[in-house]
Scaffold this motif. Sequence first.
Motif, mmCIF file in Angstrom:
data_model
loop_
_atom_site.group_PDB
_atom_site.id
_atom_site.type_symbol
_atom_site.label_atom_id
_atom_site.label_comp_id
_atom_site.label_asym_id
_atom_site.label_seq_id
_atom_site.Cartn_x
_atom_site.Cartn_y
_atom_site.Cartn_z
ATOM 1 N N ALA A 39 -5.490 -2.027 -2.339
ATOM 2 C CA ALA A 39 -4.767 -1.635 -3.560
ATOM 3 C C ALA A 39 -3.859 -0.423 -3.350
ATOM 4 O O ALA A 39 -3.756 0.437 -4.210
ATOM 5 N N THR A 40 -3.239 -0.341 -2.193
ATOM 6 C CA THR A 40 -2.229 0.700 -1.987
ATOM 7 C C THR A 40 -0.924 0.025 -1.603
ATOM 8 O O THR A 40 -0.900 -1.103 -1.145
ATOM 9 N N ASP A 41 0.152 0.759 -1.770
ATOM 10 C CA ASP A 41 1.455 0.203 -1.442
ATOM 11 C C ASP A 41 1.931 0.625 -0.053
ATOM 12 O O ASP A 41 3.076 0.374 0.311
ATOM 13 N N GLY A 42 1.086 1.296 0.699
ATOM 14 C CA GLY A 42 1.451 1.716 2.049
ATOM 15 C C GLY A 42 2.047 3.103 2.121
ATOM 16 O O GLY A 42 2.265 3.628 3.200
ATOM 17 N N ASN A 43 2.322 3.704 0.976
ATOM 18 C CA ASN A 43 2.844 5.064 0.972
ATOM 19 C C ASN A 43 1.699 6.058 1.102
ATOM 20 O O ASN A 43 0.674 5.921 0.442
ATOM 21 N N VAL A 44 1.905 7.054 1.938
ATOM 22 C CA VAL A 44 0.875 8.053 2.183
ATOM 23 C C VAL A 44 1.149 9.269 1.305
ATOM 24 O O VAL A 44 2.278 9.751 1.242
ATOM 25 N N ASP A 45 0.121 9.745 0.637
ATOM 26 C CA ASP A 45 0.239 10.949 -0.181
ATOM 27 C C ASP A 45 0.383 12.159 0.748
ATOM 28 O O ASP A 45 -0.563 12.549 1.420
ATOM 29 N N GLN A 46 1.583 12.723 0.799
ATOM 30 C CA GLN A 46 1.866 13.833 1.705
ATOM 31 C C GLN A 46 1.042 15.072 1.372
ATOM 32 O O GLN A 46 0.676 15.841 2.257
ATOM 33 N N GLY A 47 0.734 15.274 0.109
ATOM 34 C CA GLY A 47 -0.090 16.409 -0.290
ATOM 35 C C GLY A 47 -1.473 16.352 0.333
ATOM 36 O O GLY A 47 -2.018 17.374 0.766
ATOM 37 N N MET A 48 -2.062 15.157 0.402
ATOM 38 C CA MET A 48 -3.391 15.005 1.011
ATOM 39 C C MET A 48 -3.321 15.253 2.513
ATOM 40 O O MET A 48 -4.228 15.854 3.089
ATOM 41 N N ILE A 49 -2.245 14.817 3.142
ATOM 42 C CA ILE A 49 -2.081 15.060 4.573
ATOM 43 C C ILE A 49 -1.986 16.558 4.845
ATOM 44 O O ILE A 49 -2.647 17.087 5.750
#
Length: 129
Positions: A39-49
């Motif tokens: 259920a993700t679109d493949g975009n990574v949350d940069q804030g979490m990184i």
Amino acid sequence: MTKSIKISVLWLLTICGFAAHSICDVLPMFWGKNMAVVATDGNVDQGMIVFMMTLSYLIPVCGILCVLWKAKALKVINAVLAVLIGFFNIAHAFMELPSDNAGQYVIMPMMIIVGIVLAWYSIKYVRED
């Protein structure tokens, strides 16, 4: 071995533990397990990184740099960072376990032990003066 060297080694073990934790998470991919998050679109949350890199690298490096000099304020900053990492290791283990990845049952308890010992030595290092 001096306390500052012990604390530096414990900070390095923290960095290694976070690296081993990440490697352990992706190893199943090499044996054909699908690692995609549902259920993700493949975009990574940069804030979490950025958050995870701050916890796994920046804070330990700052702790090591604080131990290099004997100033009382730097010892206190190191102790605060060590306690923060110790609490994070405990909280993260409770969030991560139980896990379907057996390697985490080795890494996470050791991260807790290293975090507690690091905080203990860092607090003792502040009180030493």
